[in-house]
Scaffold this active site. Structure first.
Site, short mmCIF file in Angstrom:
data_model
loop_
_atom_site.label_atom_id
_atom_site.label_comp_id
_atom_site.label_asym_id
_atom_site.label_seq_id
_atom_site.Cartn_x
_atom_site.Cartn_y
_atom_site.Cartn_z
N ASP A 17 0.86 -1.20 0.00
CA ASP A 17 0.00 0.00 0.00
C ASP A 17 0.90 1.24 0.00
O ASP A 17 1.76 1.40 0.86
CB ASP A 17 -0.89 -0.02 1.25
CG ASP A 17 -1.94 1.08 1.22
OD1 ASP A 17 -3.14 0.75 1.31
OD2 ASP A 17 -1.57 2.27 1.11
N GLU A 116 -3.03 0.01 -3.94
CA GLU A 116 -2.72 -1.19 -3.16
C GLU A 116 -2.98 -2.48 -3.95
O GLU A 116 -3.83 -2.52 -4.84
CB GLU A 116 -3.52 -1.21 -1.85
CG GLU A 116 -4.99 -1.12 -2.08
CD GLU A 116 -5.82 -1.16 -0.80
OE1 GLU A 116 -5.53 -1.96 0.10
OE2 GLU A 116 -6.76 -0.37 -0.73
N1 DCP Z 1 -8.57 8.44 -1.22
C1 DCP Z 1 -9.60 9.37 -1.36
N2 DCP Z 1 -10.56 9.48 -0.40
C2 DCP Z 1 -10.53 8.70 0.71
C3 DCP Z 1 -9.50 7.75 0.87
C4 DCP Z 1 -8.53 7.65 -0.13
O1 DCP Z 1 -9.64 10.09 -2.37
N3 DCP Z 1 -11.46 8.84 1.66
C5 DCP Z 1 -7.52 8.37 -2.25
C6 DCP Z 1 -6.36 9.28 -1.90
C7 DCP Z 1 -5.30 8.36 -1.39
C8 DCP Z 1 -5.58 7.09 -2.16
O2 DCP Z 1 -6.99 7.06 -2.37
O3 DCP Z 1 -3.99 8.87 -1.63
C9 DCP Z 1 -5.12 5.84 -1.44
O4 DCP Z 1 -5.85 5.67 -0.26
P1 DCP Z 1 -5.20 5.16 1.09
O5 DCP Z 1 -6.31 4.83 2.00
O6 DCP Z 1 -4.17 4.12 0.80
O7 DCP Z 1 -4.50 6.45 1.70
P2 DCP Z 1 -3.08 7.07 1.40
O8 DCP Z 1 -2.28 6.25 0.44
O9 DCP Z 1 -3.25 8.50 1.00
O10 DCP Z 1 -2.40 7.08 2.82
P3 DCP Z 1 -1.78 5.83 3.63
O11 DCP Z 1 -0.32 6.15 3.76
O12 DCP Z 1 -2.48 5.85 4.93
O13 DCP Z 1 -2.03 4.61 2.83
MG MG Z 2 -2.11 4.19 0.69
#
Ligand code: DCP
Ligand code: MG
Length: 377
Positions: A17, A116
């Site tokens: 991820d 992921e």
């Molecule tokens: N995303 C979004 N709205 C959300 C959750 C996620 O638009 N409520 C998008 C933005 C993120 C991407 O999906 O960058 C990937 O989601 P993740 O849950 O994996 O979150 P991140 O990669 O940003 O952070 P982490 O380091 O916690 O995985």
């Molecule tokens: Mg992520």
């Protein structure tokens, strides 16, 4: 299972991820904002903006900002953060580079969202070999994209997913066979994919706070509360999860089209026919237990000129409502008042709909558990 049929080598699943994905892509593109609180999402308009945070850098998380939070609240938590609109096109391009990187290893591969994926690396035969592979993957993604990811290695998909989140960012967490229940025990129930705020509150009201509490809870009472989902929850808490990594090379798309007896320029007729196409395509998807991510509408005008328009969603879904809304948006975008001979609808980027897997998607703040995703099992 008969003893002689038991697996001799362990099942080993990797969950990869990306760390603060959208924000990291932006920071990679613009070195001057690296190390700063960066928020991707709606325009904050000095605190008056509507809409939500898509994601934010870890520096912004230190101020309490989180995905799905109203952008106005993010602004009040950290007004000096750098607020940027999302560039989905760029994120999709980087995502496909990452997925290509992961596919190259030749293991069973399943992408579950834009950032992921799972790999079934059981063929490696040992967790120590899986650790070396996980490190190699982190390096190769870093080399290809400049971005960091976190990896979980475990005997099941759910535990691998929870493990990848355990030491973010840049983490590598290994949970070997037999260690799953003890690894999970102290974690809050919210860490289970698909448990959102509502389900968490419901479980808390029953006195269940940690995954260990859930494992020790009377299964009959869980079933009384959550139906068949109760069994799935209990098994997850015990580290039991047989769901498999599903290679996505089955059916590529499902489509339907209708040719009008007479060309029509009546939008209400077009909408009526598109609704029927949505019904048909959705029925096919349901029969095959598939979810989709890309929706394409085709339109053939008088004189055989044909145009298509497509939309790719952030996550896979099986929602008929989403399909209908997207299809009608695309239809209206293509129409422009001209006379139409044919309209078509296609869904692609399909993946198998698995009751537990559906809880493994980034749920975008939705509480998939309480919407009874666990029902089918
Ligand atoms: N995303 C979004 N709205 C959300 C959750 C996620 O638009 N409520 C998008 C933005 C993120 C991407 O999906 O960058 C990937 O989601 P993740 O849950 O994996 O979150 P991140 O990669 O940003 O952070 P982490 O380091 O916690 O995985
Ligand atoms: Mg992520």
């Amino acid at each position: 299972m008969e003893p002689y049929l038991q697996r001799t080598s362990p099942r080993i699943i990797l969950h990869i991820d990306m760390d603060s994905f959208y924000a990291s892509v932006e920071m990679q593109k613009r070195p001057e904002i690296r190390g700063k609180p960066v928020v991707i999402g709606a325009d904050p308009k000095n605190g008056k903006g509507r809409g939500v945070v898509a994601t934010c850098s870890y520096e912004a998380r230190a101020f309490g900002i989180r995905s799905a939070m109203p952008i106005s609240r993010a602004f009040s938590l950290c007004p000096h953060a750098i607020f940027l609109p999302p560039d989905f096109h760029l994120y999709a391009k980087i995502s496909s580079e990452i997925m290509t990187c992961l596919r190259r290893y030749g293991f069973l591969f399943q992408q579950v969202s834009i950032d992921e994926a799972f790999l079934d690396v059981s063929a490696l035969g040992s967790f120590s070999a899986a650790r070396i592979l996980a490190q190699e993957i982190k390096t190769s993604i870093r080399t290809a994209t400049g971005l960091t990811c976190s990896v979980g290695v475990a005997p099941t998909k759910v535990v691998a997913k929870i493990a990848s989140d355990f030491q973010k960012p840049g983490g590598l967490t290994i949970v070997e066979t037999g260690q799953a229940a003890s690894f999970l025990a102290s974690l809050p129930v919210r860490k289970i994919p698909g448990i959102g705020k509502k389900s968490e509150q419901e479980l808390n009201r029953m006195g269940i706070r940690s995954i260990g509490d859930l494992a020790a809870y009377d299964i009959r009472r869980l079933i009384a509360q959550f139906g068949r989902g109760g069994t799935a929850l209990h098994e997850i808490a015990l580290g039991i999860d047989e769901s498999e990594v599903k290679q996505q090379d089955g059916m590529k798309s499902v489509s339907r089209e209708t040719t009008f007896e007479q060309d029509t320029d009546d939008l209400s007729t077009l909408v009526f026919v598109m609704d029927a196409l949505v019904e048909d395509v959705h029925r096919d998807l349901a029969d095959e237990e598939l979810r989709f991510r890309t929706i394409t509408v085709k339109m053939r005008y008088e004189g055989f000129v044909t145009k298509t328009r497509a939309k790719t969603l952030m996550h896979h879904t099986d929602s008929k409502r989403t399909l209908r809304i997207s299809a009608l948006d695309l239809l209206r975008g293509l129409w422009g008042g001209s006379r139409i001979r044919l309209i078509g609808l296609r869904v692609s980027a399909l993946e198998k709909n698995d009751a537990r897997q559906s809880t493994l998607e980034g749920s975008g703040g939705q509480d998939t558990f309480s919407s009874m995703r666990f029902k089918k099992d």
